[in-house]
Enzyme design. Structure first.
Site, mmCIF file in Angstrom:
data_model
loop_
_atom_site.group_PDB
_atom_site.id
_atom_site.type_symbol
_atom_site.label_atom_id
_atom_site.label_comp_id
_atom_site.label_asym_id
_atom_site.label_seq_id
_atom_site.Cartn_x
_atom_site.Cartn_y
_atom_site.Cartn_z
ATOM 1 N N GLU A 131 18.671 -14.888 31.225
ATOM 2 C CA GLU A 131 18.892 -13.339 31.197
ATOM 3 C C GLU A 131 18.499 -13.317 32.619
ATOM 4 O OE1 GLU A 131 20.270 -14.833 27.027
ATOM 5 O OE2 GLU A 131 19.149 -15.292 28.273
ATOM 6 N N GLU A 133 19.899 -19.641 22.019
ATOM 7 C CA GLU A 133 19.347 -18.391 20.667
ATOM 8 C C GLU A 133 20.281 -18.860 19.717
ATOM 9 O OE1 GLU A 133 17.970 -14.600 22.474
ATOM 10 O OE2 GLU A 133 19.936 -15.192 23.248
ATOM 11 N N ALA A 177 26.451 -15.491 26.563
ATOM 12 C CA ALA A 177 27.584 -14.992 26.408
ATOM 13 C C ALA A 177 28.663 -15.049 27.176
ATOM 14 C CB ALA A 177 26.541 -13.298 26.830
ATOM 15 N N GLY A 189 22.403 -16.985 25.255
ATOM 16 C CA GLY A 189 22.294 -17.083 23.323
ATOM 17 C C GLY A 189 23.000 -17.858 22.969
#
Length: 266
Positions: free
Chosen positions: A140, A120, A72, A117
């Site tokens: 995170e 991910e 992010a 992310g």
């Protein structure tokens, strides 16, 4: 390499031959940090690829030499009010879901940092090819949140619940060699070869029936986590969807005639 289609400023799709599509994360100045704008572009590109019947395999790559994606865009996030963060959530979620729900086989080509992310996005693919510079992790909890792009669900499906818990709870980074040992990546290649090897693998996969590939992916995805009897019903439904297809007829004919199939794709 064929044509290139841009989606916003930071996402591109390139064609390699007729049936392999390369989905490029192309925000090099920010190591492909996923901003709201980039998330929208990624979701749009995935929507276009999902509807493209000629694309048999998708390879996700990065234009940055030292990173696949660092997750992010925390600089953008730092400026958000709570209300703005809440409004952004469906936008970013659509980007990760867009990759996850691509109907054809997908391969992530990872080098350098694939964090949060970014990891991910790779986990959302069916296969991960990484070079020896790769560093993966879900950090995170170290910044007060949790993996929200599928990480808490996709990682245990890859490496098991306890291993995933250790990686999520410690927020630690995993270098390429250990990542291969733990099963975080499927193929470990020499530095700089991740894109080439992923595209070569995609090329091999793309010689197979597009109808068969999509049905096989559907069965693999939908059957995972079900008990055996339910999983076999998922498999049977997928088999029925291909058994009377043009691809099945062509595949059998080509085998008997000892020639390369010319898949109709239906």
């Amino acid at each position: 390499m064929g044509s290139e289609q841009r989606y916003g400023e930071w996402v591109a799709v390139r064609r390699h031959g007729e049936h392999v599509a390369e989905l490029v994360l192309d925000r090099p100045k920010a190591m492909n940090a996923v901003s709201t704008e980039m998330a929208r572009a990624l979701a749009e590109a995935c929507g276009a690829l999902a509807a493209d019947r000629s694309a048999r395999v998708v390879v996700l790559t990065s234009s940055h030499q030292r990173a696949f994606c660092v997750g992010a865009d925390l600089k953008e996030r730092n400026s958000f009010t709570d209300a703005e963060l809440l409004r952004q959530r469906p936008v970013t979620r659509a980007a990760y879901t867009g990759v996850l729900e691509l109907p054809m086989p997908t391969i992530a080509a990872v080098h350098g940092f694939a964090l949060g992310g970014g990891f991910e996005i790779a986990l959302s693919c069916d296969l991960i090819v990484a070079d020896r510079t790769a560093v993966l992790g879900l950090p995170e909890v170290s910044v007060g949140v949790i993996p929200g792009g599928g990480g808490t669900q996709l990682l245990p499906r890859r490496v098991g619940a306890a291993r995933a818990a250790e990686l999520v709870f410690t927020a630690r980074r995993v270098a390429a060699e250990e990542a291969r040992e733990l099963g975080l990546v499927d193929l470990l290649v020499e530095e700089g070869a991740d894109g080439t090897e992923a595209l070569a693998l995609a090329g091999r996969i793309a010689t197979n029936s597009p109808v068969g590939l999509r049905a096989a992916k559907r069965a693999l995805r939908l059957g995972h986590g079900l008990d055996l009897r339910a999983g076999l019903e998922v498999e049977d439904a997928a088999w029925r969807s291909v058994a009377f297809s043009g691809d099945r007829a062509e595949g059998v004919a080509a085998f008997n005639e000892k020639r390369t199939p010319d898949w109709p794709g239906e």
